[in-house]
Motif scaffolding. Structure first.
Motif, mmCIF file in Angstrom:
data_model
loop_
_atom_site.group_PDB
_atom_site.id
_atom_site.type_symbol
_atom_site.label_atom_id
_atom_site.label_comp_id
_atom_site.label_asym_id
_atom_site.label_seq_id
_atom_site.Cartn_x
_atom_site.Cartn_y
_atom_site.Cartn_z
ATOM 1 N N PRO A 1 0.811 -1.223 0.000
ATOM 2 C CA PRO A 1 0.000 0.000 0.000
ATOM 3 C C PRO A 1 0.845 1.273 0.000
ATOM 4 N N MET B 1 -0.510 4.629 -2.151
ATOM 5 C CA MET B 1 -1.440 5.476 -1.408
ATOM 6 C C MET B 1 -1.242 6.967 -1.662
ATOM 7 N N LEU C 1 -8.193 6.897 -1.374
ATOM 8 C CA LEU C 1 -8.875 5.881 -2.190
ATOM 9 C C LEU C 1 -8.619 6.118 -3.674
ATOM 10 N N PRO D 1 -9.725 0.128 -3.107
ATOM 11 C CA PRO D 1 -9.592 -0.729 -1.925
ATOM 12 C C PRO D 1 -10.704 -0.374 -0.928
ATOM 13 N N ILE E 1 -10.862 1.145 2.968
ATOM 14 C CA ILE E 1 -10.043 1.716 4.041
ATOM 15 C C ILE E 1 -10.809 1.656 5.348
ATOM 16 N N LEU F 1 -5.898 5.960 9.734
ATOM 17 C CA LEU F 1 -5.996 4.781 8.864
ATOM 18 C C LEU F 1 -5.474 3.565 9.614
ATOM 19 N N ILE G 1 -5.983 -1.296 5.357
ATOM 20 C CA ILE G 1 -6.393 -1.154 3.966
ATOM 21 C C ILE G 1 -6.636 -2.565 3.456
#
Ligand SMILES: *[C@@H]1O[C@H](CO)[C@@H](O)[C@H](O)[C@H]1NC(C)=O
Length: 243
Positions: A149, A153, A168, A179, A181, A194, A197
């Motif tokens: 990720p 990201m 996203l 994905p 989150i 976060l 993910i």
């Protein structure tokens, strides 16, 4: 006659949903700093990378397949017991220890197998690998090494706040699929962060083709405009006796 056909069609639909074959896999990756800053006791040196939570068979409506002990009809093959599964994992333990650690301290010590048993019983036994735990865990590890990720990201760990929707979109740009989150809340300051993910894959053995996750948000994130943190790993003080 038409009505007859309709009845048959309705019955067929009911039967299909009753046998409830699962539809896709969800690869869930955790961000250790967010998992470990909310009060649970974690292992001393948490990894500075996403680690594996699990690979989960999901129905098309994004509901997870229930564990085998709740619904043994999920497989026609008798699943490998978790004791046997742990023996089967010995040859790949080094990879799993690195990528699939149990971040939480269990009875005063690190216990990765406790986590692996749980994932096997809750998700592996009803996957396409009921009698092949080593491939289930190894394929999950491989998928993870192929989908980092941090590379897609568009942000790096830090103190800035970002809209979850922006993250996203960056992932969708990078990988071609949305994905999911998962956010949690950092206590006291009450900011969203976060936590996980998740990537969704077409059902296959091994899974390889990404698909859009149906639900882009989970946990404490409710809107694409929610501002979230992606916290950096804690800086660990180096003690003399460690040198
Ligand atoms: C995911 O959805 C977007 C549109 O929202 C689409 O452009 C993209 O092709 C989809 N990806 C896959 C893998 O189906």
């Amino acid at each position: 006659m038409k009505r007859h056909l309709l009845a048959v069609a309705v019955l067929a639909t009911l039967l299909v949903s009753a046998t409830s074959e699962f539809d896709f896999y969800k690869l869930s990756l955790m961000w250790p700093p967010s998992v470990c800053n909310t009060g649970m006791e974690c292992i001393p040196k948490i990894p500075k990378m996403f680690t594996i939570h699990g690979l989960w068979p999901q129905y098309a409506n994004d509901i997870p397949v229930p564990p085998y002990d709740e619904d043994p009809s999920c497989t026609n093959i008798i699943p490998t017991s978790s004791d046997e599964a742990m023996n089967d994992l010995v040859p790949i333990e080094e990879e799993l220890t690195k990528y699939w650690p149990n971040l939480f301290i269990k009875d005063g010590k690190r216990d990765d197998q406790y986590f692996w048993r749980h994932e096997w019983e809750d998700h592996g036994m009803c996957s396409d690998y009921p009698d092949d735990p080593r491939s289930y865990f190894y394929d999950t590890f491989s998928l993870t090494t192929q989908h980092n990720p941090l590379e897609v990201m568009g942000i790096q760990p830090g103190d800035e706040l970002n809209e979850v929707g922006t993250i996203l979109e960056a992932v969708k740009q990078g990988l071609g699929a949305y994905p999911q989150i998962v956010c949690n809340i950092l206590p006291r300051v009450k900011t969203l962060q976060l936590k996980e993910i998740r990537f969704c894959f077409e059902r296959a053995k091994p899974p390889s083709v990404l698909k859009n996750c149906t639900n882009k948000l989970a946990g404490d994130c409710a809107q694409l405009t929610d501002l979230i943190r992606f916290p950096p790993p804690p800086t660990v003080a180096i003690c003399n006796d460690e040198l």
